[in-house]
Design an enzyme around this catalytic site. Structure first.
Site, PDB file in Angstrom:
ATOM      1  N   THR A 140     108.035  98.238  55.963  1.00 29.73           N
ATOM      2  CA  THR A 140     107.778  99.524  55.616  1.00 29.73           C
ATOM      3  C   THR A 140     109.061 100.166  55.386  1.00 29.73           C
ATOM      4  OG1 THR A 140     107.463 100.300  57.748  1.00 29.73           O
ATOM      5  CG2 THR A 140     105.363  99.941  56.618  1.00 29.73           C
TER       6      THR A 140
ATOM      7  N   GLY B  16     112.158 101.775  54.172  1.00 34.22           N
ATOM      8  CA  GLY B  16     112.472 102.156  52.791  1.00 34.22           C
ATOM      9  C   GLY B  16     111.228 102.975  52.014  1.00 34.22           C
ATOM     10  N   THR B  17     110.312 103.136  52.689  1.00 33.27           N
ATOM     11  CA  THR B  17     108.953 103.556  51.927  1.00 33.27           C
ATOM     12  C   THR B  17     109.371 105.031  51.440  1.00 33.27           C
ATOM     13  OG1 THR B  17     107.959 103.981  53.943  1.00 33.27           O
ATOM     14  CG2 THR B  17     107.207 102.128  52.604  1.00 33.27           C
ATOM     15  N   GLY B  18     109.933 105.895  52.512  1.00 36.18           N
ATOM     16  CA  GLY B  18     110.275 107.240  52.299  1.00 36.18           C
ATOM     17  C   GLY B  18     111.056 107.430  50.783  1.00 36.18           C
ATOM     18  N   CYS B  19     112.351 106.708  51.075  1.00 33.13           N
ATOM     19  CA  CYS B  19     113.237 106.639  49.902  1.00 33.13           C
ATOM     20  C   CYS B  19     112.545 106.067  48.574  1.00 33.13           C
ATOM     21  CB  CYS B  19     114.499 106.010  49.991  1.00 33.13           C
ATOM     22  SG  CYS B  19     115.228 105.699  51.563  1.00 33.13           S
TER      23      CYS B  19
ATOM     24  N   LYS C 211     104.229 113.775  54.822  1.00 33.40           N
ATOM     25  CA  LYS C 211     103.790 112.490  54.634  1.00 33.40           C
ATOM     26  C   LYS C 211     103.059 112.096  56.221  1.00 33.40           C
ATOM     27  CE  LYS C 211     107.965 111.145  53.406  1.00 33.40           C
ATOM     28  NZ  LYS C 211     108.951 110.608  52.902  1.00 33.40           N
TER      29      LYS C 211
END
Ligand SMILES: Cc1ncc(COP(=O)(O)OP(=O)(O)O)c(N)n1
Ligand SMILES: Cc1nc(C(=O)O)sc1CCOP(=O)(O)O
Ligand SMILES: [Mg+2]
Length: 574
Positions: free
Chosen positions: A282, A284-287, A249
């Site tokens: 933003t 928590g976007t990865g989870c 990412k």
């Protein structure tokens, strides 16, 4: 992807044949314990008591074979997230639950660590013991049919090893690994000791790993990643560690106006670009992205589609949430369900349906507005100023885009006066503008489907001419009934007139409040309201308001007349 076709015949229901398309790798996923799980076809999970042959035609050998795809049993796609808890609920387990709920997938949870966390940072971490992580994993996997496991914060080598061991014991359709090491606030959630067990044990079991720039760099011993080409090289090197797919990412790439992610599956690179959304929210976007990938895989999507859908989901949620304020720190959470803003901006007391709102029900008409040269918004404004208690937009000839724009504008006007706005026929318009509800007729979208689409809070009205239709409207979850035509009308072609007797019969059969419609105006509204049934709550009117020179004057007259009536105590002076 190439697939083999199998026909399943159940001896317990000889008339049923199950035609399944099974990708080649499904044979590797056939399990012992008389349980066959078909990879990429989660809606077809078969339990058998007899033997299974995965070559050619398959016959279930014993009586009692059953399938969860029977009409009465619905297999729900299921993601198990193995991650840490975030007390601020922006990331971790809480984000995973919300992402899966938003993607309509069941999500079970194994908590590896409890963090004291908010939008400022991580104030404390308390890891769950390895034995208790093992116990949670066993509880879920030994009982529930998990399709996909998604991992987040795995704070110790021991926990990673337990996870790998348990997954060998209870194989699942796919494993999504988000190699969480550092929180968005920069706090370390898994130390460098974790790297080797990630590389050697976990990654080779993974269907996809989803490192961000910092994580990819750490996994590659600190290599600098600064360009899209660097992302590609990193993806290839990480792929060599054993996962079937790598998504690097590039959200943190410097000098890029786009958010660029690179997906590599060993054969192809996919460059996934989207405009960068300017927002502090933003966290928590990865989870959420990894959970959404897991959710789509659980539904049976192929990897590239799952990643694309997940990326689009996160972008949409970020864009929707860009202005919301939760917490005082630098990085706030976003709204996975796209519902928070609507609620907070919409606090006009319109949440619950109030039957007394049916008293003076103004129904617009596009032809009449055209004839009198007024916009829908002017018509609605005048009706509300004159005393309309609820408004329905019945714009039969409007183009969809025009209708939507007018609906949005009318919604603002209505809500600034505390008046609910319903849309006639068009569930899509109601959804798109977040109207208060819809009115549907007997040949429109069935009310129970409208209810499913709109949810429990929206107002749904149904046109009924008979007691049976009234009964059905109640069963279908409607809030009120529109009954007519009480008198002949020119507004609706070929409308059947039920008269005052028909109205009374429907009212008496109805468990729902009723509004009378059809040929009603100042001259006859009182007679209608005097039929003497308590659940008749008002009159719905088109031409007597809108096919007139001055909507405001006509609405005022009708409002005054209805206000003066006090039939059986059901109408009060306004
Ligand atoms: C309040 C109210 N009652 C009845 C109707 C008629 O709905 P329907 O039968 O679907 O006909 P159309 O209005 O769509 O032509 C209504 N719109 N409002
Ligand atoms: C839209 C509609 N539905 C009816 C029904 O009988 O269900 S009668 C009708 C038209 C009502 O218009 P007016 O107030 O101009 O008579
Ligand atoms: Mg209709």
């Amino acid at each position: 992807m190439a697939s083999s076709t199998f026909v399943f015949t159940s001896s317990s229901s000889a008339s049923r044949h199950y035609l399944l398309l099974i990708p080649p790798q499904a044979s590797a996923k056939a399990y012992t314990n008389n349980k066959l799980r078909v990879s990429n076809s989660p809606s077809f999970v078969l339990r058998t008591k007899g033997s299974i042959h995965l070559q050619g035609f398959v016959a279930m050998q014993e009586k009692g074979a059953s399938t969860l795809s029977d009409d009465s049993k619905i297999k729900i796609p299921h993601v198990l997230t193995v991650a840490g808890s975030d007390s601020g609920a922006g990331a971790g387990i809480q984000a995973d639950l919300k992402a899966c709920a938003a993607r309509r997938v069941y999500c079970s949870t194994v908590i590896t660590s409890v963090t004291a966390q908010n939008t400022v940072g991580v104030q404390g971490v308390s890891n769950v013991s390895e034995d208790f992580v093992a116990e949670q994993l066993k509880s879920v996997l030994s009982d529930m049919q998990v399709d996909v496991v998604k991992t987040g914060m795995l704070p110790s080598v021991g926990i990673v090893k337990i996870l790998c061991k348990t997954l060998r014991e209870f194989p699942v359709q796919a494993l999504v690994v988000d190699p969480v090491m550092v929180s968005t606030s920069g706090d370390v959630l898994a130390g460098p000791s974790i790297l080797s067990v990630f590389r050697e044990e976990l990654f080779p079991m993974a269907d996809i790993i989803t490192p961000n720039l910092k994580e990819a760099s750490a996994l590659l011993d600190g290599v600098q990643l600064e360009t899209v080409d660097d992302l590609r090289s990193a993806a290839r090197l990480l792929y060599d560690m054993g996962p079937k797919n790598v998504l690097v990412k590039g959200g943190d790439l410097p000098d890029s106006s786009d958010a660029v992610d690179i997906l590599f599956n060993g054969d192809n690179f996919y460059e996934l670009r989207s405009p960068r959304i300017k927002t502090r929210n933003t966290h928590g976007t990865g989870c959420s992205l990894a959970s959404c990938i897991a959710a789509e895989l659980a539904k049976g999507y192929l990897m590239v589609s799952a990643v694309k859908v997940a990326k689009r989901f996160v972008e949409t949620a970020l864009d929707y949430s860009k202005d919301i304020v939760i917490g005082n720190g630098l990085q706030g959470p976003f709204d996975h369900l796209l519902r928070l803003k609507g609620h907070s901006q919409d606090c006009h007391g319109l949440q619950a349906f109030n039957p007394s709102d049916l008293l003076l029900y103004a129904v617009t008409d596009s032809e009449m507005n055209k004839k009198w040269g007024r916009s829908i918004t002017d018509a609605v404004k005048a009706a509300i100023e004159g005393g309309a208690t609820i408004v329905q937009l019945r714009e039969k000839d409007a183009e969809t885009q025009d209708f939507l724009e007018s609906a949005k504008a009318c919604l603002k006007i209505c809500h600034s006066h505390g008046v609910p706005l319903l849309i006639n026929d068009r569930i899509d318009i109601a959804l798109a503008c977040d109207a208060d509800g819809v009115h549907v007729g007997q040949s429109d979208m069935p009310a129970h489907v409208a209810r499913t689409l709109l949810g429990p809070e929206k107002i749904i009205g149904v046109s009924c001419k008979t007691p049976e239709q009234a009964q059905q409207a109640w069963v279908d979850g409607a809030d009120y009934i529109g009954c007519g035509g009480v008198y002949p009308t020119n507004t609706k072609e070929n409308n059947i007139t039920v008269g005052l007797d028909g109205l009374k019969t429907v009212c008496m059969a109805s468990k729902l409040p009723v509004v009378a419609i059809g040929g009603i105006g100042v001259s006859n509204a009182r007679i209608v309201m005097e039929i003497g049934v308590p659940n008749l709550k008002g009159v719905a009117v088109v031409s007597a308001l809108f096919d007139r020179e001055c909507v405001l004057t006509e609405t005022r007259k009708l409002h005054a007349m209805l206000s003066e009536s006090n039939i059986d105590g059901t109408l009060k002076k306004l």
